[in-house]
Design an enzyme around this catalytic site. Structure first.
Site, PDB file in Angstrom:
ATOM      1  N   SER A   8       7.403   4.993  50.920  1.00  0.00           N
ATOM      2  CA  SER A   8       6.804   5.417  49.657  1.00  0.00           C
ATOM      3  C   SER A   8       6.313   4.199  48.891  1.00  0.00           C
ATOM      4  O   SER A   8       7.098   3.325  48.521  1.00  0.00           O
ATOM      5  CB  SER A   8       7.833   6.167  48.804  1.00  0.00           C
ATOM      6  OG  SER A   8       7.336   6.273  47.483  1.00  0.00           O
ATOM      7  N   HIS A  33       3.646   7.485  52.263  1.00  0.00           N
ATOM      8  CA  HIS A  33       4.063   8.545  51.335  1.00  0.00           C
ATOM      9  C   HIS A  33       3.589   8.159  49.933  1.00  0.00           C
ATOM     10  O   HIS A  33       3.920   7.081  49.430  1.00  0.00           O
ATOM     11  CB  HIS A  33       5.584   8.703  51.365  1.00  0.00           C
ATOM     12  CG  HIS A  33       6.091   9.835  50.521  1.00  0.00           C
ATOM     13  ND1 HIS A  33       6.100  11.146  50.959  1.00  0.00           N
ATOM     14  CD2 HIS A  33       6.589   9.861  49.269  1.00  0.00           C
ATOM     15  CE1 HIS A  33       6.587  11.924  50.008  1.00  0.00           C
ATOM     16  NE2 HIS A  33       6.888  11.172  48.964  1.00  0.00           N
ATOM     17  N   ASP A  35       3.342   9.245  45.947  1.00  0.00           N
ATOM     18  CA  ASP A  35       3.977  10.091  44.937  1.00  0.00           C
ATOM     19  C   ASP A  35       3.121  10.230  43.690  1.00  0.00           C
ATOM     20  O   ASP A  35       2.970   9.278  42.925  1.00  0.00           O
ATOM     21  CB  ASP A  35       5.332   9.481  44.553  1.00  0.00           C
ATOM     22  CG  ASP A  35       6.342   9.613  45.676  1.00  0.00           C
ATOM     23  OD1 ASP A  35       6.605  10.750  46.090  1.00  0.00           O
ATOM     24  OD2 ASP A  35       6.849   8.581  46.147  1.00  0.00           O
ATOM     25  N   MET A  37       2.749  11.836  40.097  1.00  0.00           N
ATOM     26  CA  MET A  37       3.591  12.409  39.033  1.00  0.00           C
ATOM     27  C   MET A  37       2.769  12.589  37.759  1.00  0.00           C
ATOM     28  O   MET A  37       1.979  11.707  37.407  1.00  0.00           O
ATOM     29  CB  MET A  37       4.759  11.469  38.723  1.00  0.00           C
ATOM     30  CG  MET A  37       5.628  11.171  39.930  1.00  0.00           C
ATOM     31  SD  MET A  37       6.937  10.032  39.478  1.00  0.00           S
ATOM     32  CE  MET A  37       7.742   9.818  41.065  1.00  0.00           C
ATOM     33  N   HIS A  66       2.512  13.609  47.982  1.00  0.00           N
ATOM     34  CA  HIS A  66       3.546  14.446  47.384  1.00  0.00           C
ATOM     35  C   HIS A  66       3.179  14.701  45.928  1.00  0.00           C
ATOM     36  O   HIS A  66       3.283  13.800  45.095  1.00  0.00           O
ATOM     37  CB  HIS A  66       4.888  13.687  47.519  1.00  0.00           C
ATOM     38  CG  HIS A  66       6.063  14.390  46.924  1.00  0.00           C
ATOM     39  ND1 HIS A  66       7.275  13.763  46.754  1.00  0.00           N
ATOM     40  CD2 HIS A  66       6.219  15.657  46.474  1.00  0.00           C
ATOM     41  CE1 HIS A  66       8.136  14.624  46.217  1.00  0.00           C
ATOM     42  NE2 HIS A  66       7.518  15.769  46.032  1.00  0.00           N
ATOM     43  N   MET A  68       3.923  15.959  42.543  1.00  0.00           N
ATOM     44  CA  MET A  68       4.954  16.386  41.600  1.00  0.00           C
ATOM     45  C   MET A  68       4.247  16.695  40.289  1.00  0.00           C
ATOM     46  O   MET A  68       4.385  15.982  39.286  1.00  0.00           O
ATOM     47  CB  MET A  68       6.005  15.274  41.436  1.00  0.00           C
ATOM     48  CG  MET A  68       6.922  15.168  42.646  1.00  0.00           C
ATOM     49  SD  MET A  68       7.772  13.589  42.707  1.00  0.00           S
ATOM     50  CE  MET A  68       6.526  12.595  43.491  1.00  0.00           C
ATOM     51  N   MET A 137      13.957  17.681  48.703  1.00  0.00           N
ATOM     52  CA  MET A 137      14.227  16.560  47.792  1.00  0.00           C
ATOM     53  C   MET A 137      15.724  16.256  47.831  1.00  0.00           C
ATOM     54  O   MET A 137      16.551  17.137  47.629  1.00  0.00           O
ATOM     55  CB  MET A 137      13.827  16.912  46.353  1.00  0.00           C
ATOM     56  CG  MET A 137      12.345  16.921  46.052  1.00  0.00           C
ATOM     57  SD  MET A 137      11.427  15.413  46.455  1.00  0.00           S
ATOM     58  CE  MET A 137      12.338  14.149  45.586  1.00  0.00           C
ATOM     59  N   ASP A 175      13.296  13.303  51.134  1.00  0.00           N
ATOM     60  CA  ASP A 175      12.735  12.344  50.183  1.00  0.00           C
ATOM     61  C   ASP A 175      13.708  12.062  49.041  1.00  0.00           C
ATOM     62  O   ASP A 175      14.080  12.974  48.294  1.00  0.00           O
ATOM     63  CB  ASP A 175      11.423  12.933  49.639  1.00  0.00           C
ATOM     64  CG  ASP A 175      10.674  11.975  48.738  1.00  0.00           C
ATOM     65  OD1 ASP A 175      11.070  10.800  48.646  1.00  0.00           O
ATOM     66  OD2 ASP A 175       9.672  12.415  48.139  1.00  0.00           O
ATOM     67  N   GLY A 197      11.535   4.616  49.986  1.00  0.00           N
ATOM     68  CA  GLY A 197      10.881   3.770  48.990  1.00  0.00           C
ATOM     69  C   GLY A 197      11.630   2.469  48.822  1.00  0.00           C
ATOM     70  O   GLY A 197      11.320   1.453  49.448  1.00  0.00           O
TER      71      GLY A 197
HETATM   72  C1  DX5 Z   1      10.945  10.619  43.919  1.00  0.00           C
HETATM   73  C2  DX5 Z   1       9.801  10.422  44.892  1.00  0.00           C
HETATM   74  C3  DX5 Z   1      10.199   9.650  46.084  1.00  0.00           C
HETATM   75  C4  DX5 Z   1      10.578   8.228  45.787  1.00  0.00           C
HETATM   76  C5  DX5 Z   1      11.526   7.772  46.849  1.00  0.00           C
HETATM   77  O1  DX5 Z   1      10.562  11.431  42.887  1.00  0.00           O
HETATM   78  O2  DX5 Z   1       9.315  11.670  45.343  1.00  0.00           O
HETATM   79  O3  DX5 Z   1       9.223   9.701  47.105  1.00  0.00           O
HETATM   80  O4  DX5 Z   1       9.487   7.369  45.739  1.00  0.00           O
HETATM   81  O5  DX5 Z   1      12.028   6.538  46.480  1.00  0.00           O
HETATM   82  P1  DX5 Z   1      13.471   6.050  46.938  1.00  0.00           P
HETATM   83  O6  DX5 Z   1      13.443   5.991  48.448  1.00  0.00           O
HETATM   84  O7  DX5 Z   1      13.601   4.736  46.272  1.00  0.00           O
HETATM   85  O8  DX5 Z   1      14.460   7.072  46.447  1.00  0.00           O
HETATM   86 ZN    ZN Z   2       8.013  11.659  47.219  1.00  0.00          ZN
END
Ligand code: DX5
Ligand code: ZN
Length: 223
Positions: A8, A33, A35, A37, A66, A68, A137, A175, A197
């Site tokens: 990520s 990946h 993210d 948001m 992804h 969100m 998740m 994830d 990540g």
């Molecule tokens: C969280 C994200 C993840 C995040 C994972 O809301 O969807 O993809 O980047 O990061 P780590 O591996 O640090 O938990």
């Molecule tokens: Zn994610």
């Protein structure tokens, strides 16, 4: 199937984003990946299609996007045009999830559906045949670097059983808080794609961290 590793970029240094992309290109990782948001579905804001399009121009591996965000159906075509190969929406953000899955697939992208830690796997019962991937998740979405919720292991198991009973071949992605400390347990119960990540980008040697995650199950894991 050999498992996939999807670093990520949220945990990367965005002042040197191209460097992070090249690192993943030259590593054993399988996907990027990404993210997205919106500050509404989750309490944080990250980046959108503008950045994804630029990543696409230099990425040599599929983009796993992804979302969100609330009302993801408004932006699916734009994310597909920006270069998303897999588009995952949240079950909790989609009142018409069946339609949204079809909308994603109509763009040519694979359709993923994510569920939060507090949402049971059973809500996906009537769309399991339609989707391409389930994202479980293992933290509450919104931030990188959170602690893995161990109950996720049971959820992977429950989902894997459902898929087997119904003879469905779908990807299971995990994830949040994934690293060497839990990856093996996740793979054992049936996870196919591991998002990582912090365990990759905060490691001293991210390429090596990816390699180690990739090697799990080969019997040659040197931690
Ligand atoms: C969280 C994200 C993840 C995040 C994972 O809301 O969807 O993809 O980047 O990061 P780590 O591996 O640090 O938990
Ligand atoms: Zn994610």
């Amino acid at each position: 199937m050999k498992h996939l590793i999807a670093p990520s970029l949220l945990a990367a240094d965005f002042t040197h984003l191209a460097k992070a992309v090249e690192l993943v290109n030259d590593s054993q990782a399988d996907w990027f990946h990404l993210d997205v948001m919106d500050g509404r579905f989750v309490p944080n804001i990250s980046f959108g299609m503008f950045i994804i399009k630029q990543i696409k121009a230099i990425a040599k591996k599929p983009l796993d996007v992804h979302l969100m965000i609330l009302e993801p159906e408004k932006y699916i075509e734009q994310f597909a045009e920006a270069g998303a190969d897999v588009i995952t929406v949240h079950y909790e953000a989609c009142p018409h999830i069946h339609r949204t899955i079809a909308q994603i697939q109509a763009t040519g992208a694979k359709a993923g559906v994510a569920i939060n830690p507090g949402t049971p796997v059973s809500v996906l019962e009537d769309v399991l045949e339609d989707l391409d991937m389930v994202l479980l998740m293992s933290v509450n979405p919104g931030y990188g670097g959170q602690r893995f919720i161990y109950r996720t292991i049971n959820k992977v198991q429950a989902l894997k059983e459902q898929l087997a009973i119904r003879n469905l071949d779908k990807l299971i992605e995990i994830d949040g808080g994934v690293g060497l400390q839990n990856a093996e347990a996740l793979l054992k119960v049936g996870a196919d794609v591991l998002v990582a990540g912090s365990s990759v980008f905060k490691a001293d040697d991210p390429v090596k961290a990816i390699e180690r995650l990739k090697e799990i199950g080969k019997g040659s894991l040197l931690v």
